[in-house]
Scaffold this active site. Structure first.
Site, PDB file in Angstrom:
ATOM      1  N   ARG A 170       0.871  -1.182   0.000  1.00 57.24           N
ATOM      2  CA  ARG A 170       0.000   0.000   0.000  1.00 57.24           C
ATOM      3  C   ARG A 170       0.904   1.227   0.000  1.00 57.24           C
ATOM      4  O   ARG A 170       2.116   1.124   0.267  1.00 57.24           O
ATOM      5  CB  ARG A 170      -0.885   0.003   1.244  1.00 57.24           C
ATOM      6  CG  ARG A 170      -1.904  -1.126   1.219  1.00 57.24           C
ATOM      7  CD  ARG A 170      -2.707  -1.174   2.514  1.00 57.24           C
ATOM      8  NE  ARG A 170      -3.559  -2.354   2.543  1.00 57.24           N
ATOM      9  CZ  ARG A 170      -3.850  -3.049   3.631  1.00 57.24           C
ATOM     10  NH1 ARG A 170      -3.345  -2.688   4.808  1.00 57.24           N
ATOM     11  NH2 ARG A 170      -4.635  -4.094   3.564  1.00 57.24           N
ATOM     12  N   ARG A 210     -12.864  -9.231   0.853  1.00 63.00           N
ATOM     13  CA  ARG A 210     -12.491  -9.275   2.273  1.00 63.00           C
ATOM     14  C   ARG A 210     -13.733  -9.422   3.160  1.00 63.00           C
ATOM     15  O   ARG A 210     -13.698 -10.118   4.171  1.00 63.00           O
ATOM     16  CB  ARG A 210     -11.682  -8.022   2.638  1.00 63.00           C
ATOM     17  CG  ARG A 210     -10.260  -8.124   2.089  1.00 63.00           C
ATOM     18  CD  ARG A 210      -9.405  -6.911   2.333  1.00 63.00           C
ATOM     19  NE  ARG A 210      -8.085  -7.132   1.734  1.00 63.00           N
ATOM     20  CZ  ARG A 210      -6.926  -7.072   2.384  1.00 63.00           C
ATOM     21  NH1 ARG A 210      -6.897  -6.728   3.634  1.00 63.00           N
ATOM     22  NH2 ARG A 210      -5.782  -7.317   1.768  1.00 63.00           N
ATOM     23  N   ARG A 244     -10.990   2.968   5.697  1.00 60.43           N
ATOM     24  CA  ARG A 244      -9.533   2.897   5.616  1.00 60.43           C
ATOM     25  C   ARG A 244      -9.062   3.289   4.208  1.00 60.43           C
ATOM     26  O   ARG A 244      -7.982   3.847   4.033  1.00 60.43           O
ATOM     27  CB  ARG A 244      -9.054   1.471   5.958  1.00 60.43           C
ATOM     28  CG  ARG A 244      -7.549   1.393   6.129  1.00 60.43           C
ATOM     29  CD  ARG A 244      -7.105   0.064   6.690  1.00 60.43           C
ATOM     30  NE  ARG A 244      -7.331  -1.042   5.744  1.00 60.43           N
ATOM     31  CZ  ARG A 244      -7.121  -2.317   6.033  1.00 60.43           C
ATOM     32  NH1 ARG A 244      -6.705  -2.658   7.240  1.00 60.43           N
ATOM     33  NH2 ARG A 244      -7.346  -3.255   5.131  1.00 60.43           N
TER      34      ARG A 244
HETATM   35  P1  ADP Z   1      -6.783  -4.556  10.404  1.00 59.35           P
HETATM   36  O1  ADP Z   1      -5.333  -4.409  10.731  1.00 59.35           O
HETATM   37  O2  ADP Z   1      -7.487  -5.493  11.298  1.00 59.35           O
HETATM   38  O3  ADP Z   1      -7.034  -4.862   8.978  1.00 59.35           O
HETATM   39  P2  ADP Z   1      -6.829  -1.679  10.883  1.00 59.35           P
HETATM   40  O4  ADP Z   1      -6.072  -1.594  12.144  1.00 59.35           O
HETATM   41  O5  ADP Z   1      -6.152  -1.271   9.629  1.00 59.35           O
HETATM   42  O6  ADP Z   1      -7.466  -3.150  10.677  1.00 59.35           O
HETATM   43  O7  ADP Z   1      -8.169  -0.816  11.065  1.00 59.35           O
HETATM   44  C1  ADP Z   1      -9.055  -0.591  10.000  1.00 59.35           C
HETATM   45  C2  ADP Z   1      -9.603   0.838  10.111  1.00 59.35           C
HETATM   46  O8  ADP Z   1     -10.451   0.908  11.240  1.00 59.35           O
HETATM   47  C3  ADP Z   1      -8.535   1.876  10.290  1.00 59.35           C
HETATM   48  O9  ADP Z   1      -8.874   2.996   9.538  1.00 59.35           O
HETATM   49  C4  ADP Z   1      -8.568   2.189  11.788  1.00 59.35           C
HETATM   50  O10 ADP Z   1      -8.173   3.502  12.056  1.00 59.35           O
HETATM   51  C5  ADP Z   1     -10.017   1.956  12.119  1.00 59.35           C
HETATM   52  N1  ADP Z   1     -10.289   1.480  13.498  1.00 59.35           N
HETATM   53  C6  ADP Z   1      -9.600   0.566  14.196  1.00 59.35           C
HETATM   54  N2  ADP Z   1     -10.179   0.334  15.384  1.00 59.35           N
HETATM   55  C7  ADP Z   1     -11.277   1.115  15.450  1.00 59.35           C
HETATM   56  C8  ADP Z   1     -12.302   1.321  16.419  1.00 59.35           C
HETATM   57  N3  ADP Z   1     -12.326   0.674  17.582  1.00 59.35           N
HETATM   58  N4  ADP Z   1     -13.284   2.188  16.132  1.00 59.35           N
HETATM   59  C9  ADP Z   1     -13.291   2.852  14.944  1.00 59.35           C
HETATM   60  N5  ADP Z   1     -12.355   2.707  13.986  1.00 59.35           N
HETATM   61  C10 ADP Z   1     -11.359   1.848  14.228  1.00 59.35           C
HETATM   62  P1  5GP Z   2      -3.503  -7.158   4.821  1.00 55.28           P
HETATM   63  O1  5GP Z   2      -3.424  -7.441   3.352  1.00 55.28           O
HETATM   64  O2  5GP Z   2      -4.726  -6.362   5.194  1.00 55.28           O
HETATM   65  O3  5GP Z   2      -2.244  -6.570   5.373  1.00 55.28           O
HETATM   66  O4  5GP Z   2      -3.684  -8.575   5.561  1.00 55.28           O
HETATM   67  C1  5GP Z   2      -4.699  -9.429   5.178  1.00 55.28           C
HETATM   68  C2  5GP Z   2      -4.783 -10.592   6.126  1.00 55.28           C
HETATM   69  O5  5GP Z   2      -3.594 -11.353   6.070  1.00 55.28           O
HETATM   70  C3  5GP Z   2      -4.980 -10.194   7.584  1.00 55.28           C
HETATM   71  O6  5GP Z   2      -6.001 -11.009   8.136  1.00 55.28           O
HETATM   72  C4  5GP Z   2      -3.680 -10.547   8.245  1.00 55.28           C
HETATM   73  O7  5GP Z   2      -3.849 -10.943   9.576  1.00 55.28           O
HETATM   74  C5  5GP Z   2      -3.232 -11.707   7.391  1.00 55.28           C
HETATM   75  N1  5GP Z   2      -1.796 -11.926   7.456  1.00 55.28           N
HETATM   76  C6  5GP Z   2      -0.798 -11.025   7.507  1.00 55.28           C
HETATM   77  N2  5GP Z   2       0.387 -11.622   7.595  1.00 55.28           N
HETATM   78  C7  5GP Z   2       0.136 -12.942   7.613  1.00 55.28           C
HETATM   79  C8  5GP Z   2       0.969 -14.107   7.732  1.00 55.28           C
HETATM   80  O8  5GP Z   2       2.185 -14.051   7.844  1.00 55.28           O
HETATM   81  N3  5GP Z   2       0.348 -15.311   7.713  1.00 55.28           N
HETATM   82  C9  5GP Z   2      -0.996 -15.446   7.609  1.00 55.28           C
HETATM   83  N4  5GP Z   2      -1.505 -16.677   7.638  1.00 55.28           N
HETATM   84  N5  5GP Z   2      -1.800 -14.379   7.516  1.00 55.28           N
HETATM   85  C10 5GP Z   2      -1.248 -13.152   7.508  1.00 55.28           C
END
Ligand code: ADP
Ligand code: 5GP
Length: 394
Positions: free
Chosen positions: A177, A281, A270
């Site tokens: 990203r 997703r 996001r």
């Molecule tokens: P993940 O790592 O599980 O994919 P992120 O940490 O990237 O998710 O969070 C997704 C989005 O939700 C981000 O924009 C983040 O700022 C927002 N976010 C995370 N926790 C909360 C919450 N408790 N309430 C509202 N927004 C949240």
């Molecule tokens: P993102 O593309 O949003 O970074 O991650 C997508 C998903 O892949 C998330 O559910 C994250 O937890 C998972 N993920 C990230 N790294 C790993 C990894 O090393 N192994 C597995 N099994 N899942 C991962």
């Protein structure tokens, strides 16, 4: 009386073993017997240690080169090494001249991992595992659907406790990203490279997630632990299941949203995925939520509704568990430095190492004990729990 320790002397340069089996060695070999098998560990031409073995049941037995898994230790050119059996399934190898940094290695010959690999590969197998002093706290596996807030929670935890937690940097075949940095957020990798590394046993777990390959390398987890930190893994539910089945003793936390609608809102806000990817997703989230909430799969389930409340719960979980389990002990605590070892003896789990007198006027620090009584882990990762301390002779 201490047990005898196999010692490598200045042996002849070339040895022949039965039936034309011939291996060039630089003259430093150790022979050691575990069960009914004799192992010879020697210093190869490329400075790494090689292994060959022979069954003692058959007097005409041939020497064979087993499949060697793990990173082979490199010896300092011309240096010697000691070897001794620890338990009934591994050999401790002490490389002389490099004790402080990476002088302790284990050659696993009959551990559960080696037995499993023997079955898979259908051949003789041994595996190297680097010995590390002290312990690292149990790794923390955090799973949950995309957009639930795992990354946000982990970032908060690492910011508040930078010296306590370290992030396991996964490999992925997805494109970075805009703000993501290679080596920090992920190791962005070609699929063919990652598939080859998976085949070579370099990954603790891997899974196909939302159409891309993601995986945790053994090195990623070990590097965090080597720095004396507790490792945090952000992986999907399939990965969590694989880690559960592995030898890594971890705590498993599942993060879920208050509602599916909340999740959708967060994922869209996001703004990092295309509409098509968001749809994918969200579809996958249904299965993940079902699996994550199924009994016995995760140790703890957190609902990330209000961020601060959820973070506080997470903090309590990992920090309180920490002291309650008494599992956290910095790997970087005591690491005495000393020069070459000139004699080694073993009594029970304690290995006594003597080095020549230092001219700093403190001879009492020339003897050390290496206690191998509380080892944990092992191949395919490090062997932790070595305890090295000076003997004080008053
Ligand atoms: P993940 O790592 O599980 O994919 P992120 O940490 O990237 O998710 O969070 C997704 C989005 O939700 C981000 O924009 C983040 O700022 C927002 N976010 C995370 N926790 C909360 C919450 N408790 N309430 C509202 N927004 C949240
Ligand atoms: P993102 O593309 O949003 O970074 O991650 C997508 C998903 O892949 C998330 O559910 C994250 O937890 C998972 N993920 C990230 N790294 C790993 C990894 O090393 N192994 C597995 N099994 N899942 C991962």
């Amino acid at each position: 009386m201490g047990e005898a320790i196999a010692f490598v002397g200045d042996d002849d340069l070339r040895k022949s073993y039965g039936d034309g089996f011939d291996l060039v060695c630089r003259g430093k070999e150790t022979s050691i017997i575990v069960g009914n098998i004799e192992y010879v560990i020697g210093e190869g031409q490329d400075s790494t240690l090689f292994v060959r073995c022979k069954s003692l049941d058959d007097s005409m037995g041939k020497w064979v080169c087993p499949t060697v898994l793990g990173t082979k230790p490199s010896s300092t050119v011309g240096s010697d090494h000691w070897a001794t059996v620890v338990g009934s399934d591994r050999i401790l190898v002490i490389l002389n001249g490099s004790l402080e940094v990476d002088g302790f290695w284990f050659l696993e010959v009959d551990t559960p991992f080696v037995k499993q690999q023997k079955q898979i590969l259908g051949s003789d197998v041994v595996a190297w595992s680097k010995g590390v002093q002290g312990y690292a706290g149990k790794p923390i596996v955090i799973s949950g659907p995309s957009g639930v807030g795992k990354g946000t929670l982990i970032t908060k935890l690492m910011k508040e406790f930078p010296s306590m937690f370290g992030f396991s940097v996964s490999h992925t075949t997805r494109a970075p990203r805009e703000m993501e940095i290679n080596g920090i957020h992920y190791h962005f990798t070609e699929r063919s490279v990652m598939e080859r590394d998976i085949k070579d046993g370099k990954f603790l777990e891997f899974a196909s997630v939302h159409g891309n390959l993601y995986g945790t390398s053994i090195e990623a987890v070990e590097m965090v632990a080597d720095a004396g930190k507790r490792c945090i893994l952000d992986i999907d539910v399939q990965g969590a299941r694989a880690v559960r089945a592995s030898s890594l003793d971890a705590i498993f936390i599942f993060v879920c949203p208050k509602s599916y609608e909340d999740l959708e809102k967060r994922l869209r806000s996001r703004g990092t995925e295309t509409e098509e990817q968001v749809q994918k997703r969200l579809r996958n989230a249904k299965g993940e939520l079902e699996l994550g909430k199924s009994p016995g799969f995760f140790d703890h389930i957190l609902v990330n509704d209000d961020l601060e409340t959820c973070y506080k719960t997470l903090k309590n979980l990992v920090c309180l568990n920490e002291s309650a389990d008494n599992t956290y002990q910095s790997a970087s605590r005591m690491k005495p430095a000393f020069p070459l070892v000139h004699s080694v003896s073993k009594v029970g789990s304690k290995i006594y190492l003597d080095s020549p007198a230092l001219d700093i006027g403190n001879a009492s620090h020339n003897s050390f004990v290496l206690d191998v009584g509380s080892l944990i882990g092992g191949a395919p990762g490090r062997t932790r729990g070595l305890d090295l301390y000076p003997v004080h002779q008053n």
